[in-house]
Every structure is written in C-alpha cells, then in structure tokens.
Design an enzyme around this catalytic site. Structure first.
Site, PDB file in Angstrom:
ATOM      1  N   HIS A   1       0.869  -1.175   0.000  1.00 19.59           N
ATOM      2  CA  HIS A   1       0.000   0.000   0.000  1.00 19.59           C
ATOM      3  C   HIS A   1       0.905   1.225   0.000  1.00 19.59           C
ATOM      4  CE1 HIS A   1      -4.175  -1.116   0.028  1.00 19.59           C
ATOM      5  NE2 HIS A   1      -3.933  -2.080   0.905  1.00 19.59           N
TER       6      HIS A   1
ATOM      7  N   TYR B   1      -7.910   7.532 -17.703  1.00 19.22           N
ATOM      8  CA  TYR B   1      -8.751   8.279 -16.774  1.00 19.22           C
ATOM      9  C   TYR B   1      -8.863   9.733 -17.216  1.00 19.22           C
ATOM     10  CZ  TYR B   1      -7.687   4.358 -13.627  1.00 19.22           C
ATOM     11  OH  TYR B   1      -7.532   3.129 -13.060  1.00 19.22           O
TER      12      TYR B   1
ATOM     13  N   GLU C   1      -0.697   8.762  10.776  1.00 18.11           N
ATOM     14  CA  GLU C   1      -2.006   8.218  11.147  1.00 18.11           C
ATOM     15  C   GLU C   1      -2.885   9.225  11.875  1.00 18.11           C
ATOM     16  OE1 GLU C   1      -0.924   3.474  11.393  1.00 18.11           O
ATOM     17  OE2 GLU C   1      -0.513   4.731  13.142  1.00 18.11           O
TER      18      GLU C   1
END
Length: 398
Positions: free
Chosen positions: A105, A301, A377
C-alpha cells in the site's frame, strides 16, 4: 444540526479513531493488487455487516457497497474509498509492514478504506438523525486502467445518487491541512505503446541493419518537443516515456524496440492533439531511417473536476469541523497525477479533497508509490470527521 447532535457525533468519532488506525495497519499488512482484492473486500464486508443498519451488496467481484437509509427524507450522498495496492516491494521497517512480497500500500488506499469504515461505523449509529441516504462505495482497482470505478458505475452504484465525495491522503503536505481545489484537480492520463521496427543484424556491421535503438533514441528525444514547442505555454501537459525494451545480446542489433509511456493533460483539446503530434514525429523519424512503427494509444482516466457548489459546501464544512486553518486552497493543475474517481464525478456532481498526511518529524517524507511511503495516522481522524459530518451538511433538502 443541534449542538447536542454535534457533541454526540464527535464523541462517536473519538470512540472509533484508534480502531481506524488498527484497520489501516491490518490492511497495510495484507495488501492486494488491483482486481485481486478478495480478502480486502471480504474484510470490509464483514466489518460493515457487524455495524448493523446497512444494506450490503457486491456490485463487482472485489468491491463492496453499503447503503444507509436515514429516517428522514433527503438527498443521496455517495462516499468513496479505493482499496487496491501496488506492485512494489516495501522497504519500511515498522511492525505492520506488508506480508505479501512485492505488494505494498504505497498510495494510502489502506487509509482511505479505514477512514470510510470508520465513518460507516459512526453513521450507522446515527440512522435516526440522518436525512436521505449515505452510500458507501468501497472500490477496487483504482491503480489499473480502465479502473474499478467505471465498472462500478456500469453496475449501477450511482443510481439515485445526487453527489459524491472522495478523499485522498497526501504525504507531500504536512498533516493538519485539507487541500481544496475548484474545477480540474487531477490530470487526464493516457497511455501508449510504440514499437519501432527496424532490421536486425550484427553489431559489427550496422550498415547492413536498420538499428531500432538509434531510431528510438531520436524518437524519445523528439517527443519532448511536443510540450516545449507545440503546446501553449499556459497549458499543463507531460509526455513521459517510462519503459524501453529491446535487444538480447551485446553484439546483436535487435529487430525492434518497444517504448511505453504516459501522457498527462488538462485541456480536452490538448488531450486530443497530443497523439496526433506523437504520430507525426514517429512517422517522420522512422521513414527517414527506412523503419516502420506500430502505435497503440489508449485514452485512460479523465480529469477529476470538482463541482463548484458542492466544493464550496465542503470547504465550509472543513472550517466548521476542523477549523479554517485546515483549508489549503489548491490551484488548478496542482496534481498532475490521475484518479479514476472521475468515473463517478463525470456522472454526478463530485468533490475530491486531499487530506494532508506528511510528517517530517516522524520520517513520513516519501512520495506516493515509493517503497518507503507511509502516512501520518493522525490524519485519519481528520478524514473520518469530514466523511461523518458531510451527510448532515449536504443531505438536508431544506
């Protein structure tokens, strides 16, 4: 929304913030590539199922949609998160590093999924206070054209939807800001494959061959003149040759060379013009050397365009929920990257926001798609707050 409701919502958000971090770490540790998000989508489905009050469906093999219908009439708002990872070998050393070799990720999709799960958990407990419907779109395959968003649209996930919101974590921006842009906020992204076909031979006798490597070098160099000499200086566009494949030995002139790359643009007219200019250059160079070419050009896209009224409402919401100091105005053309969120925002009014997630003190300094990419985070709570409060601002028709 009353003050009591606001306090209740903020308490619920505070109660899930640690869980959102846990979900993000689990997803980071267990990444799956585009169109292969089977365990990821099952994880999402099971979490949503545990929340209650949600109608769940699987519009495609590895996507999930949850519908939360409030007890009051109102608009339908879709909230989107992408779930796929990239083919990158992670080089971080924290305890939740990827357990899947060669998959990582590296673009924040683990955080996107965790934030939307957190919002779904909170909102599922607020059904009685909710107007209209919130539709949670957990999308597969953002990283690989033609993209999972287009598949989901074809499957009908936007049927009845009035507007759509997407968030993207952004490591280049220090945590504590939300990037807001009006109009185009990402580039059109197209891809090409070009084969230069010459005549193979021995490296000691180049005069008997037609060397596709020499020709390819000229092609790569001259393609750069498209932007510098054929596109207006006030336009933003990029032509990048990112792969060259050719040759099998040091003493062999190969028969052909393959070039791959991408083209980025904002203006639809520029987008249409670039492949024509590319072919004109390639045709001229190959003919001059007695070679031939094959070119495959694919429009990918389209640019994400933030609808003005919805974006203004979301900018107001940032000020109300997080504070005006969080608002970071983005100029058009700031992000030359592409996003298949455009498949949603091309159908209904959309707003795509950048949630700042960099932190130099924590060593979170690496760009997206880097083997050491990570996110602060602390930024996850900011995203959850926006996603939870958005329906209360946008869904009431009064």
């Amino acid at each position: 929304m009353t003050m009591i409701e606001t306090i209740t919502i903020d308490k619920l958000i505070d109660s899930v913030k640690d869980t959102v971090v846990e979900w993000r770490r689990y997803l980071h540790q267990n990444p799956e590539r585009s169109f292969q998000e089977e365990k990821t989508s099952q994880f999402v489905y099971e979490k949503l199922e545990s929340f209650g009050n949600l109608e769940l469906s699987r519009p495609t093999k590895t996507s999930v949609v949850g519908r939360l219908v409030g007890n009051r009439p109102g608009r339908v708002l879709a909230l989107r998160a992408d779930m796929d990872a990239l083919p990158i070998q992670e080089e971080n050393d924290f305890e939740f590093v990827s357990q899947n070799p060669g998959i990582m990720h590296a673009c924040g999709h683990d955080g996107h999924t965790a934030m939307l799960l957190g919002a779904a958990k909170v909102l599922s407990q607020l059904k009685d206070q909710l107007c209209g419907e919130v539709r949670f779109l957990f999308q597969h395959a953002e990283e690989v054209p033609p993209g999972g968003a287009m598949e989901m649209v074809k499957a009908g996930v936007l049927d009845g939807v009035d507007q759509v919101i997407g968030l993207h974590l952004a490591s280049p921006i220090p945590t504590g800001r939300i990037g807001v842009g009006y109009g185009p906020v990402s580039a059109n992204c197209d891809v090409f494959t070009l084969s230069i076909n010459g005549k193979g031979g021995h490296s000691s006798q180049p005069d008997t061959a037609i060397d596709p490597i020499v020709i390819s070098a000229q092609v790569v160099s001259n393609l750069q003149s498209i932007i510098s000499r054929n596109i207006a200086t006030n336009e933003k566009a990029v032509v990048s040759v990112t792969q060259i494949h050719g040759g099998s030995a040091q003493n062999i002139i190969p028969q052909s060379v393959q070039l791959n790359g991408t083209v980025r643009s904002f203006n639809p007219k520029v987008r249409e013009e670039i492949p024509k200019l590319m072919e004109r250059i390639v045709k001229g160079i190959t003919e001059a050397h007695g070679a031939t070419y094959d070119i495959h050009y694919e429009f990918g896209y389209s640019s994400v365009v933030n609808e003005e009224i919805l974006t203004r409402q979301m900018e107001e919401l940032i000020g109300e929920v997080l504070g005006k100091e969080f608002i970071l105005p983005l100029e058009q053309g700031t992000m030359m990257g592409s996003e298949d969120f455009s498949a949603f925002s091309d159908v209904v009014p959309g707003c795509f926001l950048m949630v700042a997630a960099g932190n130099e003190e924590k060593g979170i300094i690496y760009p997206h798609h880097h083997p050491k990419f990570s996110v602060d985070e602390a930024s996850l709570e900011h995203g959850v707050k926006l996603l939870v409060h958005a329906p209360f601002k946008l869904n009431n028709k009064e």
